[in-house]
Scaffold this active site. Structure first.
Site, PDB file in Angstrom:
ATOM      1  N   THR A   8       1.678  -0.250   5.935  1.00  0.00           N
ATOM      2  CA  THR A   8       1.249  -1.183   4.516  1.00  0.00           C
ATOM      3  C   THR A   8       1.781  -2.780   5.091  1.00  0.00           C
ATOM      4  OG1 THR A   8       2.379  -2.101   2.313  1.00  0.00           O
ATOM      5  CG2 THR A   8       3.937  -0.930   3.789  1.00  0.00           C
ATOM      6  N   GLY A   9       1.020  -3.771   4.598  1.00  0.00           N
ATOM      7  CA  GLY A   9       1.010  -4.883   4.891  1.00  0.00           C
ATOM      8  C   GLY A   9      -0.234  -5.752   4.926  1.00  0.00           C
ATOM      9  N   LEU A  10      -0.319  -6.815   5.626  1.00  0.00           N
ATOM     10  CA  LEU A  10      -1.605  -7.512   5.622  1.00  0.00           C
ATOM     11  C   LEU A  10      -2.723  -6.837   6.398  1.00  0.00           C
ATOM     12  CD1 LEU A  10      -3.059 -10.043   4.876  1.00  0.00           C
ATOM     13  CD2 LEU A  10      -2.383 -11.077   6.822  1.00  0.00           C
ATOM     14  N   GLY A  11      -3.690  -6.200   5.817  1.00  0.00           N
ATOM     15  CA  GLY A  11      -4.468  -5.206   6.562  1.00  0.00           C
ATOM     16  C   GLY A  11      -5.332  -5.953   7.644  1.00  0.00           C
ATOM     17  N   ARG A  70     -14.063  -7.011   0.013  1.00  0.00           N
ATOM     18  CA  ARG A  70     -13.002  -7.228   1.105  1.00  0.00           C
ATOM     19  C   ARG A  70     -12.468  -5.584   1.290  1.00  0.00           C
ATOM     20  NH1 ARG A  70      -7.287  -5.716   1.679  1.00  0.00           N
ATOM     21  NH2 ARG A  70      -6.695  -7.014   3.185  1.00  0.00           N
ATOM     22  N   VAL A  71     -12.447  -5.104   2.579  1.00  0.00           N
ATOM     23  CA  VAL A  71     -11.585  -3.762   2.439  1.00  0.00           C
ATOM     24  C   VAL A  71     -10.688  -3.987   3.629  1.00  0.00           C
ATOM     25  CG1 VAL A  71     -12.077  -1.571   3.573  1.00  0.00           C
ATOM     26  CG2 VAL A  71     -13.663  -2.530   2.058  1.00  0.00           C
ATOM     27  N   GLY A  72      -9.441  -3.512   3.581  1.00  0.00           N
ATOM     28  CA  GLY A  72      -8.275  -3.721   4.402  1.00  0.00           C
ATOM     29  C   GLY A  72      -8.172  -2.682   5.463  1.00  0.00           C
ATOM     30  N   THR A  75       0.911  -1.317   0.077  1.00  0.00           N
ATOM     31  CA  THR A  75      -0.048  -0.017   0.011  1.00  0.00           C
ATOM     32  C   THR A  75       0.921   1.280   0.043  1.00  0.00           C
ATOM     33  OG1 THR A  75      -1.545  -1.037   1.397  1.00  0.00           O
ATOM     34  CG2 THR A  75      -1.788   1.309   1.433  1.00  0.00           C
TER      35      THR A  75
HETATM   36  N1  GLY Z   1      -2.911  -3.036   3.475  1.00  0.00           N
HETATM   37  C1  GLY Z   1      -3.423  -3.259   2.579  1.00  0.00           C
HETATM   38  C2  GLY Z   1      -4.557  -4.049   2.538  1.00  0.00           C
HETATM   39  O1  GLY Z   1      -4.464  -5.174   3.305  1.00  0.00           O
HETATM   40  O2  GLY Z   1      -5.455  -3.855   1.855  1.00  0.00           O
END
Ligand code: GLY
Length: 317
Positions: A200-203, A177-179, A149
């Site tokens: 940034t990373g796994l939302g 899906r929204v992060g 991101t």
């Molecule tokens: N960090 C962005 C997402 O997981 O969508």
């Protein structure tokens, strides 16, 4: 004093534009939006805006946010399709008294009504990535577990601070899906009296710890942005591992209201960009030394390789 910091090398061209604006007494809101738009518009970045990778239905759904650190106003869009610059829509939403976070069809209706540029955001290249990925997946469709991101924090000469994010979210994510990126406190947070942070990373994992807010909270207690980023990322990664057996990718950048900055990550290969009056727009690459995220200026070879790999020809398998 002024300054701007952003996740990933992809922000360099945008940060260079913003740096020019800030140098010429520009506003932190205008500068950050220009910087994010440059990333959204570049077709070879496959995780933000035009050229972003699609969801499992081959639709590009985008998330973005904007926050004004003077007023604490926040505007966000989630799962929006067919608009060129989600960050501009988010900024406009931040001016509203209510209805600040719009998703899907509602966000698109708002963007249409307010005259934002429509655009088919799926590029031919993103379509090839989609088909190739589909071929690789023999069983179920699984989204990637990490994500690039673009997230930024900006300070202008009037001591106004802003934060903004933009992303196409996880490749092959489920529709709707929204992060973390449009979620205040998770993907971003800024308070001009303190500073700001962005992720940034796994939302899904960043949201479990409201990591951006946590960094701003620690900076408010007097911590330097570097120490606050490292403490937040290390502590929360360990917490996730303890409770869940694993921690998703997580990289954070931060700047305080004195223009001091920092970053931390739990992955290898994270890069970020900073510009201040003393530092021309510069890309740094981060590595780990024990608990510390240490960074060095990216070499010319690294920079050349980055663009070469991003723009390399792509064939459908
Ligand atoms: N960090 C962005 C997402 O997981 O969508």
């Amino acid at each position: 004093m002024y300054g701007i910091i952003a996740t990933w090398r992809m922000a360099l061209e945008g940060i260079t534009k913003a740096d020019e604006m800030l140098k010429n007494h520009g506003d932190a809101g205008d500068a950050i939006v220009e910087a994010v738009k440059a990333v959204e518009d570049f077709p070879y970045y496959k995780s933000v805006g035009y050229g972003g990778l699609p969801n499992e239905e081959m639709i590009v759904e985008l998330d973005a946010a904007y926050m004004n650190g003077n007023t604490l106003s926040v505007g966000c869009v989630g799962a929006i399709k067919d608009f060129a610059n989600p960050v501009e829509i988010a900024r406009k939403l931040s001016h509203e008294k209510v209805n600040n976070f719009l998703v899907g069809a509602g966000a698109e209706k708002y963007a249409s009504k307010n005259g934002f540029e429509r655009k088919n955001m799926l590029t031919e290249r993103a379509e090839i990535h989609y088909h190739n990925r589909l071929k690789e997946m023999t069983q179920e469709i699984k989204p990637y577990s990490g994500h690039d991101t673009v997230g930024m924090v900006c300070l202008d000469e009037n001591a106004k601070m802003t934060s903004a994010t933009s992303t196409s979210g996880l490749f092959m994510k489920r529709s709707g899906r929204v992060g973390d990126s449009p979620v205040s406190g998770s993907g971003f947070y800024v308070d001009s009296e303190v500073g700001g942070a962005s992720a940034t990373g796994l939302g899904e994992d960043v949201m479990k710890g409201c990591v951006s807010y946590e960094i701003v909270r620690m900076m408010k207690e007097g911590m330097h942005p570097q120490a606050a980023c490292e403490k937040a990322v290390n502590t929360f990664s360990k917490e996730l591992i303890k409770r869940r057996g694993e921690a998703g990718d997580m990289s954070l950048i931060a700047m305080n209201n004195k223009g001091e900055w920092g970053c931390a990550t739990n992955i290898e290969g994270f890069s970020f960009v900073v510009a201040t009056p003393e530092l021309e727009p510069t890309v740094f690459v981060v590595k780990h030394e024990g608990e510390h995220s240490v960074f060095e200026k990216a070499s010319q070879e690294w920079l050349d390789d980055y663009m070469r790999t991003r723009t390399a020809p792509l064939v459908r398998k």
